[in-house]
Design a protein around this motif. Structure first.
Motif, PDB file in Angstrom:
ATOM      1  N   ALA A 176       5.467  -2.636   0.994  1.00 53.13           N
ATOM      2  CA  ALA A 176       6.144  -2.638   0.193  1.00 53.13           C
ATOM      3  C   ALA A 176       4.875  -1.422  -0.275  1.00 53.13           C
ATOM      4  O   ALA A 176       4.054  -1.162   0.393  1.00 53.13           O
ATOM      5  N   GLY A 177       5.395  -0.085  -0.753  1.00 52.40           N
ATOM      6  CA  GLY A 177       5.031   0.994  -0.922  1.00 52.40           C
ATOM      7  C   GLY A 177       4.243   1.456  -2.222  1.00 52.40           C
ATOM      8  O   GLY A 177       3.632   2.415  -2.890  1.00 52.40           O
TER       9      GLY A 177
ATOM     10  N   ASP B 238       0.987  -1.539   0.478  1.00 58.58           N
ATOM     11  CA  ASP B 238      -0.113   0.358   0.096  1.00 58.58           C
ATOM     12  C   ASP B 238       1.080   0.863  -0.251  1.00 58.58           C
ATOM     13  O   ASP B 238       2.047   1.339   0.533  1.00 58.58           O
ATOM     14  N   ASP B 239       0.691   2.255  -0.459  1.00 60.23           N
ATOM     15  CA  ASP B 239       1.414   3.277  -1.028  1.00 60.23           C
ATOM     16  C   ASP B 239       1.766   4.375   0.348  1.00 60.23           C
ATOM     17  O   ASP B 239       1.779   5.752   0.527  1.00 60.23           O
TER      18      ASP B 239
ATOM     19  N   GLY C 250       4.377   3.734  -9.807  1.00 58.61           N
ATOM     20  CA  GLY C 250       5.175   2.774  -9.465  1.00 58.61           C
ATOM     21  C   GLY C 250       4.968   1.731 -10.106  1.00 58.61           C
ATOM     22  O   GLY C 250       5.533   0.455  -9.510  1.00 58.61           O
ATOM     23  N   GLY C 251       3.340   1.420 -10.720  1.00 62.39           N
ATOM     24  CA  GLY C 251       3.124  -0.020 -10.890  1.00 62.39           C
ATOM     25  C   GLY C 251       1.919  -0.119 -10.395  1.00 62.39           C
ATOM     26  O   GLY C 251       2.070  -0.460  -9.343  1.00 62.39           O
ATOM     27  N   ASP C 252       0.256   0.004 -10.629  1.00 65.10           N
ATOM     28  CA  ASP C 252      -0.588  -0.699 -10.199  1.00 65.10           C
ATOM     29  C   ASP C 252      -0.388  -2.010  -9.437  1.00 65.10           C
ATOM     30  O   ASP C 252       0.447  -2.932 -10.033  1.00 65.10           O
ATOM     31  N   GLY C 253      -1.468  -1.774  -9.006  1.00 62.58           N
ATOM     32  CA  GLY C 253      -1.577  -3.314  -8.383  1.00 62.58           C
ATOM     33  C   GLY C 253      -2.189  -4.348  -9.351  1.00 62.58           C
ATOM     34  O   GLY C 253      -1.599  -5.817  -8.761  1.00 62.58           O
TER      35      GLY C 253
END
Length: 216
Positions: free
Chosen positions: A33-34, A8-9, A59-62
């Motif tokens: 990780a964010g 999760d960011d 930085g890249g979706d889920g």
């Protein structure tokens, strides 16, 4: 012991999830990780049993991170944990291989149970998500919008008036209205706002931040 990777960011969200999960003696949080890219790297390093994956992050979706993680480590189980529940997001996550799709208003008990169930190989879905999937499967196939109809609706979603759309596409305002009426018929709606909302839910338009309410 079930090892979990939290993705999760928002650090405060990860902190809260860690506290909730580690209150159960069966679960340990192996790492955090964010972003999507960091999630892939951490999953490669930690080999977690379950990954709790946010959907929309820098930085890249889920969804893409889910696909990449499972391509390298298919034995891991990924549960999407998000605030979004539109049809497009749900279907993309399932197609990427996610073992579950939960909303962030899920109770602590249900979240812990979902992690354990996913670890056992079960599929876990929030009730509202399951309902949407079943409804999508049962619904008759929607008519496909033409390229021009998609262009018109995309401009409607950006807030343009009929006159502005006509100028942008080099067509008359009357032609814009004709396209809109055809779109309404195909989507089974009666106004612009409903057309945009329905098209977004069905994945016919990319996610947008603005939904107008002009009359056709």
């Amino acid at each position: 012991m079930i090892t979990v990777l939290l993705v999760d960011d928002h650090p405060v969200v990860r902190m809260g999830l860690r506290g909730m999960l580690e209150a159960d003696p069966r679960i340990t949080v192996a790492g955090e990780a964010g972003s999507g890219d960091e999630a892939v790297a951490r999953a490669r390093q930690l080999a977690p049993d379950v990954v709790l994956m946010d959907l929309r992050m820098p930085g890249g979706d889920g969804v893409s991170a889910t696909a990449r993680i499972l391509a390298e480590r298919p034995e891991s189980r990924v549960i999407v944990l998000t605030t979004y529940e539109n049809d497009q997001d749900i279907v993309r996550a399932v197609e990427a291989g996610a073992a579950g799709y939960l909303l962030k208003d899920t109770s602590v008990a249900d979240l812990v149970s979902a992690v354990a169930a996913a670890h056992r190989g079960e599929t876990v879905l929030s009730p509202s998500v399951a309902t949407r999937l079943v409804g999508r499967m049962r619904a008759p196939a929607a008519e496909t919008l033409s390229r021009r109809e998609t262009e018109v609706l995309a401009l409607v979603a950006r807030g343009l008036t009929n006159a502005e759309i006509g100028r942008r596409l080099f067509i008359s305002e009357a032609t814009v209205k004709t396209h809109l009426l055809r779109i309404f018929g195909k989507l089974g709606v009666s106004d612009r706002t409903a057309a945009v909302t329905t098209a977004l839910d069905r994945g016919l338009l990319p996610p947008l931040n603005r939904t107008p309410g002009h009359s056709p």
